[in-house]
Design a protein around this motif. Structure first.
Motif, PDB file in Angstrom:
ATOM      1  N   ALA A 127       1.288 -15.936  -8.248  1.00 16.04           N
ATOM      2  CA  ALA A 127       0.645 -15.211  -7.164  1.00 16.04           C
ATOM      3  C   ALA A 127       1.517 -15.233  -5.911  1.00 16.04           C
ATOM      4  O   ALA A 127       2.289 -16.164  -5.686  1.00 16.04           O
ATOM      5  CB  ALA A 127      -0.716 -15.835  -6.859  1.00 16.04           C
ATOM      6  N   GLY A 128       1.405 -14.176  -5.119  1.00 18.23           N
ATOM      7  CA  GLY A 128       2.129 -14.095  -3.859  1.00 18.23           C
ATOM      8  C   GLY A 128       3.216 -13.052  -3.826  1.00 18.23           C
ATOM      9  O   GLY A 128       3.750 -12.749  -2.746  1.00 18.23           O
ATOM     10  N   ALA A 129       3.584 -12.487  -4.996  1.00 23.24           N
ATOM     11  CA  ALA A 129       4.567 -11.403  -4.996  1.00 23.24           C
ATOM     12  C   ALA A 129       4.060 -10.282  -4.103  1.00 23.24           C
ATOM     13  O   ALA A 129       2.878  -9.946  -4.122  1.00 23.24           O
ATOM     14  CB  ALA A 129       4.791 -10.899  -6.422  1.00 23.24           C
ATOM     15  N   ASP A 130       4.969  -9.694  -3.320  1.00 21.82           N
ATOM     16  CA  ASP A 130       4.522  -8.781  -2.272  1.00 21.82           C
ATOM     17  C   ASP A 130       5.457  -7.588  -2.173  1.00 21.82           C
ATOM     18  O   ASP A 130       6.539  -7.567  -2.766  1.00 21.82           O
ATOM     19  CB  ASP A 130       4.470  -9.537  -0.946  1.00 21.82           C
ATOM     20  N   LEU A 131       5.034  -6.627  -1.369  1.00 21.55           N
ATOM     21  CA  LEU A 131       5.839  -5.438  -1.124  1.00 21.55           C
ATOM     22  C   LEU A 131       6.887  -5.727  -0.056  1.00 21.55           C
ATOM     23  O   LEU A 131       6.634  -6.448   0.908  1.00 21.55           O
ATOM     24  CB  LEU A 131       4.947  -4.276  -0.688  1.00 21.55           C
ATOM     25  N   VAL A 132       8.076  -5.151  -0.241  1.00 26.88           N
ATOM     26  CA  VAL A 132       9.167  -5.298   0.714  1.00 26.88           C
ATOM     27  C   VAL A 132       9.745  -3.927   1.021  1.00 26.88           C
ATOM     28  O   VAL A 132       9.598  -2.980   0.246  1.00 26.88           O
ATOM     29  CB  VAL A 132      10.261  -6.244   0.194  1.00 26.88           C
ATOM     30  N   ARG A 133      10.438  -3.858   2.149  1.00 27.18           N
ATOM     31  CA  ARG A 133      10.924  -2.577   2.662  1.00 27.18           C
ATOM     32  C   ARG A 133      12.366  -2.694   3.134  1.00 27.18           C
ATOM     33  O   ARG A 133      12.948  -3.767   3.136  1.00 27.18           O
ATOM     34  CB  ARG A 133      10.000  -2.105   3.799  1.00 27.18           C
ATOM     35  N   ASP A 134      12.910  -1.577   3.563  1.00 29.96           N
ATOM     36  CA  ASP A 134      14.276  -1.529   4.064  1.00 29.96           C
ATOM     37  C   ASP A 134      14.476  -2.583   5.159  1.00 29.96           C
ATOM     38  O   ASP A 134      13.689  -2.671   6.109  1.00 29.96           O
ATOM     39  CB  ASP A 134      14.561  -0.134   4.622  1.00 29.96           C
TER      40      ASP A 134
END
Length: 255
Positions: free
Chosen positions: A225-232
């Protein structure tokens, strides 16, 4: 033993070596058979680690961890499995590229298992005999490319979507592995392997029932658990104590 692939300053040639303390001893030969030391030794401060292996196949498993305190379900009869192409592989510090038209992707810090011997229809009790070693993986996915009917192939397959590294560790107690990840130095994942649903021995045994595993195959064992969205502009650091840090920046592509 810790094994790595690396370049040295001013050169593009990828070398292989054994990491010892603050230096690396170069070798040549077949990673899974016999190694020959060249006599060359390099300081770790003078090398850039690359992905520690060029895989034969990359097989991942989905939805394989439960959150802290949540009841653990029974091992599924048919785990969720997927393949990632070899063009997804990059090494430490290499950029992960956002697909054109995609603003965010999801990182997943994982333990990766490297197969070292041919394996077909093996029992769980035989799995340790075919494992060569372990490394850290970041199983990247672009959710906007996950098919509505359920398959994940496109979303998992973009170039640079499988960072591996920094080293392969041949002796490692994966049962007590602690999987961690930070984004921009903020902790996002921190969980023990005991939260896994399909254990590694059962997972590899199951995979060997439908395909012959060969030296160089890489198994991604799932993410807590804890995987998340990331961005530029974000920087993801995946870490497993005893193996090391796998750090990669997220970069938008220019059309």
């Amino acid at each position: 033993m810790k094994l790595a692939r690396f370049t040295i300053s001013g050169e593009t040639e990828i070398r292989s070596g054994i990491v010892e303390d603050h230096y690396i001893r170069e070798f040549t030969g077949d990673l899974f058979a016999s190694l020959t030391l060249t006599g060359n030794t390099f300081s770790l401060s003078d090398v850039q680690f690359k992905a520690p292996i060029t895989p034969r196949h990359i097989i991942g498993i989905g939805k394989n961890f439960v959150g802290e305190g949540a009841p653990k379900p029974a091992i599924p009869d048919m785990p969720i499995l997927f393949f990632k192409p070899l063009t997804t592989v990059v090494g430490p510090e290499d950029p992960v590229l956002l697909p054109l038209g995609t603003d965010e992707i999801k990182f997943e810090s994982e333990l990766a298992v490297i197969i070292g011997k041919e394996a077909k229809n093996i029992d769980p009790g035989q799995v340790n005999e075919v494992i060569f070693g372990y490394t850290v993986a970041n199983d990247i996915g672009a959710f906007n490319y996950f098919h509505s009917e359920g398959h994940w192939t496109i979303g998992k397959s973009f170039d640079t979507f499988c960072p591996l590294g920094p080293v392969i560790v041949t002796e490692f107690n994966y049962h007590s592995a602690r999987i961690q990840a930070t984004v921009n130095d903020t902790v996002k994942q921190d969980a023990m392997m005991e939260r896994i649903i399909t254990p590694i021995d059962a997972m590899i045994s199951y995979i060997s029932r439908f395909m012959t595993l060969m030296p160089g195959d890489v198994i991604l064992t799932g993410t807590p658990a804890g995987a998340d969205l990331v961005r530029d502009g974000d920087v993801v650091d995946c870490f497993i104590e005893g193996i090391g840090h796998l750090r990669n920046p997220i970069i938008a592509q220019k059309s």
